[in-house]
Design an enzyme around this catalytic site. Structure first.
Site, short mmCIF file in Angstrom:
data_model
loop_
_atom_site.label_atom_id
_atom_site.label_comp_id
_atom_site.label_asym_id
_atom_site.label_seq_id
_atom_site.Cartn_x
_atom_site.Cartn_y
_atom_site.Cartn_z
N GLY A 115 0.83 -1.20 0.00
CA GLY A 115 0.00 0.00 0.00
C GLY A 115 0.87 1.25 0.00
O GLY A 115 2.06 1.20 0.31
N CYS A 116 0.26 2.38 -0.34
CA CYS A 116 1.02 3.63 -0.41
C CYS A 116 1.50 4.07 0.98
O CYS A 116 2.67 4.39 1.16
CB CYS A 116 0.18 4.72 -1.08
SG CYS A 116 -1.49 4.91 -0.42
N TRP A 117 0.58 4.08 1.96
CA TRP A 117 0.96 4.48 3.31
C TRP A 117 2.02 3.53 3.86
O TRP A 117 2.99 3.95 4.49
CB TRP A 117 -0.26 4.47 4.24
CG TRP A 117 -1.30 5.49 3.95
CD1 TRP A 117 -2.56 5.26 3.46
CD2 TRP A 117 -1.22 6.91 4.15
NE1 TRP A 117 -3.26 6.44 3.34
CE2 TRP A 117 -2.46 7.47 3.75
CE3 TRP A 117 -0.22 7.77 4.61
CZ2 TRP A 117 -2.72 8.84 3.82
CZ3 TRP A 117 -0.48 9.13 4.68
CH2 TRP A 117 -1.72 9.65 4.28
N SER A 118 1.82 2.23 3.64
CA SER A 118 2.75 1.26 4.21
C SER A 118 4.11 1.33 3.54
O SER A 118 5.13 1.07 4.19
CB SER A 118 2.17 -0.15 4.13
OG SER A 118 2.00 -0.57 2.80
#
Length: 305
Positions: A115-118
């Site tokens: 994911g982008c945040w991760s």
């Protein structure tokens, strides 16, 4: 001979971005099915049968169904959903995670796109936990801001209609879907507090992790540990704190596959903020998928990026 790639869900935000990156390449041939058959299992299975690699740009449950649909076929799969990111049978698609992660992706039949945040949180934390600068049970807080494109069609429509407001904070139930992969791939034993926000701009992301330094720790140690870990990385850069400037712009890397990491210390040397910046549709989604695709096909890792 061109490699054959099928994007299952190519009409979504991530799928369209991946298609745009691949359609101009002469070493890739895209397999497509008629619009009225996109949800037809038989048509999709035929596409899987023809493809060398399939990229799933689908909601979690649909991604699980598609992976099952193609399980007995030789096609290799990249899943851009959350569905398989903590499944040990799937290679986690962050090549820069460790010394052997790139090789695992190269050899894998199944790869889960981060994911982008991760990507931001793992990119900052994993090397520092490994270096012993951050404890696995540390009480961490993660915050940041992203463009609204990461929320999919419904959220995009809200912002374009002017009904979403200028910015909002979410994840207040402490159940953000990227938390499990952050905990798993950093190796944390204590869940961070992760409360992100969405701003009134299309794409771009900044993640911040504030820390109080322990006795004997310096900001230079954190900077050096990150720089050493990513010394040979093509798309993850450890930059000088002055690079973002007095104001850190989350749109600074839009249109690229780069992620920039930086360490920002207080004048008294007692506190610092770790910061990551990327394009949430680039290194945070479609760019990462293309990078993984290149690795799986034995191509230049940066092709088309």
């Amino acid at each position: 001979m061109a490699a054959k790639v099928f994007i299952d869900g190519e009409v979504g935000t991530t799928g369209l971005q991946i298609r745009d990156r691949l359609i101009k390449r002469d070493d890739i041939r895209l397999i497509q099915i008629a619009p009225d058959r996109r949800k037809d299992p038989e048509a999709r299975r035929e596409a899987y049968s023809e493809a060398d690699v399939a990229i799933l740009c689908l909601p979690d449950e649909a991604a699980k169904e598609s992976a099952a649909l193609a399980a007995d076929l030789p096609v290799r799969i990249i899943d851009a959903s959350t569905a398989h990111r903590v499944n040990p049978d799937w290679a986690f698609g962050f090549p820069e995670l460790s010394a052997n992660q790139r090789a695992r992706i190269v050899a894998a039949k199944l790869v889960s796109n981060p994911g982008c945040w991760s990507t931001c949180a793992i990119g900052l934390l994993a090397p520092l936990v490994k270096a012993g600068l951050i404890a696995k049970d540390a009480g961490l807080t993660i915050n940041g801001v992203s463009g609204y494109s990461g929320g999919g069609k419904a959220l995009i429509a809200e912002f374009e209609a002017g009904t979403a407001g200028s910015q909002f904070v979410y994840g207040l139930d402490h159940k953000h879907k990227h938390l499990p992969e952050i905990v798993t791939h950093v190796g944390l034993t204590r869940k961070p507090i992760f409360i992100p926000s969405v701003g009134k701009y299309e794409q771009g992301m900044i993640v911040q992790i504030p820390l109080h330094l322990s006795a004997g720790q310096t900001a230079a140690q954190f900077q050096d540990a990150l720089a050493a870990h990513y010394a040979d990385a093509q798309f993850v850069r450890v930059v000088d704190p002055s690079v973002p400037g007095a104001r850190a712009n989350p749109e600074r890397l839009n249109g690229t596959n780069y992620m920039d990491l930086s360490v920002h210390a207080s004048a008294d040397g007692e506190r610092l903020v770790l910061m990551a910046c990327l394009d949430n549709l680039g290194k945070g989604a479609s760019g990462a998928a293309v990078q993984n695709l290149n690795l799986m096909l034995g191509m230049d890792e940066g092709a088309g990026l």
